[in-house]
Design a protein around this motif. Sequence first.
Motif, short mmCIF file in Angstrom:
data_model
loop_
_atom_site.label_atom_id
_atom_site.label_comp_id
_atom_site.label_asym_id
_atom_site.label_seq_id
_atom_site.Cartn_x
_atom_site.Cartn_y
_atom_site.Cartn_z
N VAL A 121 0.83 -1.20 0.00
CA VAL A 121 0.00 0.00 0.00
C VAL A 121 0.87 1.25 0.00
O VAL A 121 0.62 2.21 -0.75
CB VAL A 121 -0.96 -0.01 1.20
N ARG A 172 -7.19 6.78 -5.30
CA ARG A 172 -7.17 5.36 -4.96
C ARG A 172 -6.19 5.03 -3.83
O ARG A 172 -6.10 3.87 -3.41
CB ARG A 172 -6.81 4.53 -6.20
N ARG A 219 -4.85 4.57 -0.20
CA ARG A 219 -5.60 4.14 0.98
C ARG A 219 -4.66 3.96 2.15
O ARG A 219 -3.44 4.00 2.01
CB ARG A 219 -6.35 2.85 0.68
N GLN A 220 -5.23 3.72 3.30
CA GLN A 220 -4.43 3.51 4.50
C GLN A 220 -4.14 2.02 4.67
O GLN A 220 -5.00 1.17 4.41
CB GLN A 220 -5.16 4.04 5.73
N LEU A 256 -6.70 -4.03 4.57
CA LEU A 256 -7.22 -2.82 3.94
C LEU A 256 -8.33 -2.18 4.75
O LEU A 256 -8.80 -1.09 4.42
CB LEU A 256 -7.73 -3.14 2.53
#
Length: 370
Positions: free
Chosen positions: A208, A221, A223-224, A317
Amino acid sequence: MDSIDVAVIGAGVVGLAIARATAALGLETLVLERNAHPGEETTSRNSGVIHSGIYYPNGSLKARLCVRGREMLYALCRTRAVSHRRCGKLIVAGESQVAALHALHERARANGVTDLVELDAEAVGRLEPEVRCVAALHSPSTGIIDVHELLLALLADLEAAGGSLILKSTVRAVRLAADSLVVMVESDHSVSELRCKWLVNCAGLAAVSLLQHIQGYPRSRLRQAYYAKGNYFACHGVRPFRRLVYPMPNEAGLGIHATLDMDGTTRFGPDVEWVEQPDYRVDPQRGESFYAAIREYWPTIPAGSLQPAYAGVRPKLVGPGFAAGDFDIEDAAAHGIPGLINLLGIESPGLTSSLAIGEHVALIISGKPN
């Protein structure tokens, strides 16, 4: 600047399975791994269980790839003599959980897992005399595998097909070029560039965060990343079970369950400890909370029998308070960058699904429908 067909970032079991599959297509394939050995992170710190595909929502990638991957993995074990054991598993339920157990059985059937058998307490006692429950599901196709041997087999197949693994190589950035992607790789304190037609981001815990360093990746798009640490404790001196024993799953995961090493040693875990960064230390005090959970199905566990074993960290996610998400395998249709494939949130059943994930990605690269 060197040019190849496929570069895979990450030499865990999934990254090697993908590279093995693309090399088998005749594509020049290179795996880049930041550590000194393959599989040092998530792969070497999981339970080593071959899952049957019971838990996952019907139609999800986890369900499809687990069921497909399980059979592919057993076939590989047979042909490549990878140590494994189809020991089976019991999912046990108390009085208030029987209806949920039936529902779990129906979900498994919808996923294509057709060999489950519902057992009453007496039947469970014949299989596992130490287990106490009201009812259980018996999964004969669940097993365990020697993960190190699996990694070696995948690497041997990759190299036999002309592929390569480069260790101690960290991807720092990716920029776009005409009909290709250029990867900036740091190795031995120097930086070089590698041009590839296809780049597969299979960096596991770092997948990520790597998105932020890919030129042209849509900011919308991003994200953490969430890290769910799972601690394991070994039960020394006692070997109560011949099969794996799992409680009913909960929102946080599959509960503190009993797994087996290839030598028969019993381990319990994982719990769920949300951490900001990967941390593999096991606090011995956490073992105290394990006893109550284990006594739900093994009431006679000896006091003081649990000792710290190891910890792993699952790349997620979604964070605390939410059910586990599906695998996210995104290509240009999702993010708009030709040649880039990202594998995000590859947690359990990633090991079981690894060969099917490799097949899935190879089909994307070859332009064939999955």
